[in-house]
Design an enzyme around this catalytic site. Structure first.
Site, PDB file in Angstrom:
ATOM      1  N   CYS A 133      18.095 -23.856  55.086  1.00 17.08           N
ATOM      2  CA  CYS A 133      17.235 -24.351  56.157  1.00 17.08           C
ATOM      3  C   CYS A 133      16.992 -25.861  56.001  1.00 17.08           C
ATOM      4  O   CYS A 133      17.927 -26.643  56.099  1.00 17.08           O
ATOM      5  CB  CYS A 133      15.937 -23.562  56.228  1.00 17.08           C
ATOM      6  SG  CYS A 133      15.030 -23.809  57.780  1.00 17.08           S
ATOM      7  N   HIS A 156      18.422 -18.632  57.480  1.00 14.54           N
ATOM      8  CA  HIS A 156      17.834 -18.111  56.245  1.00 14.54           C
ATOM      9  C   HIS A 156      18.604 -16.871  55.791  1.00 14.54           C
ATOM     10  O   HIS A 156      18.372 -15.779  56.327  1.00 14.54           O
ATOM     11  CB  HIS A 156      16.374 -17.725  56.475  1.00 14.54           C
ATOM     12  CG  HIS A 156      15.445 -18.881  56.605  1.00 14.54           C
ATOM     13  ND1 HIS A 156      14.814 -19.453  55.526  1.00 14.54           N
ATOM     14  CD2 HIS A 156      15.051 -19.591  57.688  1.00 14.54           C
ATOM     15  CE1 HIS A 156      14.059 -20.455  55.933  1.00 14.54           C
ATOM     16  NE2 HIS A 156      14.190 -20.560  57.245  1.00 14.54           N
ATOM     17  N   GLU A 164      18.132 -15.193  53.148  1.00 15.07           N
ATOM     18  CA  GLU A 164      17.179 -14.255  52.539  1.00 15.07           C
ATOM     19  C   GLU A 164      16.419 -13.451  53.592  1.00 15.07           C
ATOM     20  O   GLU A 164      15.766 -12.463  53.253  1.00 15.07           O
ATOM     21  CB  GLU A 164      16.207 -15.002  51.614  1.00 15.07           C
ATOM     22  CG  GLU A 164      15.089 -15.756  52.292  1.00 15.07           C
ATOM     23  CD  GLU A 164      15.479 -17.111  52.869  1.00 15.07           C
ATOM     24  OE1 GLU A 164      14.565 -17.844  53.280  1.00 15.07           O
ATOM     25  OE2 GLU A 164      16.683 -17.439  52.898  1.00 15.07           O
TER      26      GLU A 164
END
Length: 209
Positions: free
Chosen positions: A81, A191, A193
């Protein structure tokens, strides 16, 4: 050796990144000590918030020198990011701010009043979008174009060299760099994750490099 260090410079939900590595069987440690970078085999540079604040915190914490040494040594780096944006020469978020300069280019804001299907699009760009693979970066091992990943951002990177673009995404009438790759440096605007199975596979690919 597979010592992964996630830089904790006070910007971002770092535990979610660490947990993603742990779910893939990797021991990734959070560190707010720049000295730990020297021992890292792989480095993760996350980031949430404004570019200006992130680069200020990175510099104030003494991380820039060790990070640059890590990159120059040819060790893998993954930016996430704002961690992708920090790699660029400058950002135009809240004025002009100098970045790390690892990737020549700039970070700019999405234009206002973009439309798609007759509806005005919101900024920030938030939610799931598909990515198109442009270059077979190591983090995209086994991937085809069309995978959906999760974005949250109002600014996007414009690299001077289009060859560093590993994947791209279109939002409204803007096609932008969703991921980059140059030598040992990789980064995603999205992202991983937060991108469920697809994102975990990206984390796994980076961990196995």
């Amino acid at each position: 050796m597979n010592h992964i260090v996630i830089i904790d410079y006070g910007m971002g939900n770092l535990r979610s990144v660490q947990k993603a590595f742990e779910l893939q069987g990797f021991d990734a440690c959070l560190s707010s000590d720049p000295a730990d970078i020297a021992a890292a085999d792989k480095l993760v540079l996350p980031g949430v918030g404004a570019f200006r604040d992130c680069i200020a915190q990175l510099r104030a914490g003494g991380f820039v020198g060790p990070l640059m040494t890590h990159v120059e040594a040819g060790k893998p780096l993954l930016g996430i990011c704002v961690g992708l944006q920090l790699l660029f020469s400058e950002s135009h978020e809240f004025g002009r701010h100098q970045g790390l300069g690892i990737i020549p280019g700039k970070v700019v804001r999405f234009p206002d009043h973009m439309r798609q299907g007759g509806e005005e699009l919101k900024v920030p760009h938030m939610g799931w979008n598909d990515i198109r693979i442009r270059r077979p970066a190591p983090i995209f091992k086994g991937f085809d174009s069309g995978s959906f990943v999760y974005f949250v951002h109002s600014y996007y990177a414009q690299p001077e060299d289009p060859q560093v673009v590993a994947a791209e995404t279109t939002y409204g009438d803007v096609t932008f760099c969703a991921a980059l790759w140059r030598d040992n440096v990789m980064a995603t605007q999205f992202h991983p994750e937060k991108s469920q199975a697809v994102g975990l596979e990206i984390i796994k690919n980076f961990g196995e490099m």
